[in-house]
Write a protein that holds these residues in place. Structure first.
Motif, PDB file in Angstrom:
ATOM      1  N   ARG A  13      -8.504  61.338  36.453  1.00 18.07           N
ATOM      2  CA  ARG A  13      -9.613  60.487  36.891  1.00 18.07           C
ATOM      3  C   ARG A  13      -9.948  60.675  38.372  1.00 18.07           C
ATOM      4  N   GLY A  14      -9.140  61.447  39.083  1.00 20.18           N
ATOM      5  CA  GLY A  14      -9.375  61.658  40.509  1.00 20.18           C
ATOM      6  C   GLY A  14      -9.088  60.422  41.338  1.00 20.18           C
ATOM      7  N   LEU A  15      -8.050  59.637  40.936  1.00 22.52           N
ATOM      8  CA  LEU A  15      -7.746  58.390  41.633  1.00 22.52           C
ATOM      9  C   LEU A  15      -6.385  58.412  42.312  1.00 22.52           C
ATOM     10  N   ARG A  16      -6.295  57.635  43.367  1.00 22.43           N
ATOM     11  CA  ARG A  16      -5.038  57.365  44.064  1.00 22.43           C
ATOM     12  C   ARG A  16      -4.744  55.892  43.876  1.00 22.43           C
ATOM     13  N   LEU A  17      -3.537  55.582  43.424  1.00 18.91           N
ATOM     14  CA  LEU A  17      -3.134  54.193  43.204  1.00 18.91           C
ATOM     15  C   LEU A  17      -1.855  53.959  44.000  1.00 18.91           C
ATOM     16  N   ARG A  18      -1.881  53.005  44.918  1.00 23.33           N
ATOM     17  CA  ARG A  18      -0.711  52.741  45.757  1.00 23.33           C
ATOM     18  C   ARG A  18      -0.228  51.317  45.532  1.00 23.33           C
ATOM     19  N   VAL A  19       1.091  51.204  45.357  1.00 22.92           N
ATOM     20  CA  VAL A  19       1.726  49.902  45.198  1.00 22.92           C
ATOM     21  C   VAL A  19       2.734  49.742  46.327  1.00 22.92           C
ATOM     22  N   ASP A  20       2.614  48.674  47.104  1.00 26.65           N
ATOM     23  CA  ASP A  20       3.582  48.340  48.141  1.00 26.65           C
ATOM     24  C   ASP A  20       4.340  47.105  47.679  1.00 26.65           C
ATOM     25  N   GLY A  21       5.597  47.004  48.100  1.00 27.94           N
ATOM     26  CA  GLY A  21       6.344  45.817  47.706  1.00 27.94           C
ATOM     27  C   GLY A  21       7.726  45.751  48.295  1.00 27.94           C
TER      28      GLY A  21
END
Length: 151
Positions: free
Chosen positions: A88-96
């Motif tokens: 999909r050409g996406l960047r998904l970032r999760v911080d925690g």
């Protein structure tokens, strides 16, 4: 309040890898690759499981070279997970904030089913989530047959 949208939770769980960012007590950053584990009967264990809108968990296996990452999490629980969705050409970032669960006898039953070979699991309380925007990652097609599974 920050949360992972349900539709994007399914995307995170389906991806083949993520990059794990941690920082040690002196402030030195570490970034490592984390991929899915192959199962003997075919297929693979889930990469991560989103267990709630503000919580996800992922496994740690023997010999997966996460020593620096886990050592850093003991010193500083802050973590950043970068997922790249090339389809999909996406960047998904999760911080925690991460907690290492290293006693399998105290895990929820579901974790044993998801990751039967895991030595420990890392649970992340989500403090930040960024889905980026379409087109930030080049579109590529993953050839599943060419992927070498972790052993």
């Amino acid at each position: 309040m920050v949360s992972i949208p349900a539709a994007e939770a399914a995307v995170l769980e389906a991806l083949p890898f993520f990059m794990l960012g941690t920082v040690d007590a002196a402030g030195a950053a570490d970034c490592s690759h984390r991929g899915r584990m192959a199962r003997g009967e075919g297929g693979h264990d889930p990469l991560v499981k989103v267990t709630g809108p503000r919580r996800l968990v992922f496994p740690d296996y023997k010999g997966n070279a996460m020593f620096n990452s886990l050592g850093n999490l003991i010193q500083r629980p802050a973590v950043s997970l970068l997922f790249l969705d090339f389809a999909r050409g996406l960047r998904l970032r999760v911080d925690g904030d991460a907690v290492i669960h290293d006693d399998p006898t105290r895990w929820p039953d579901a974790w044993h089913g998801w990751w039967p070979a895991a030595l420990r699991c890392i649970e992340v309380a989500v403090t930040g989530y960024d889905a980026g925007s379409a087109g930030t990652v080049p579109r590529l097609r993953l050839d599943e047959a060419a992927v070498t599974p972790l052993r």
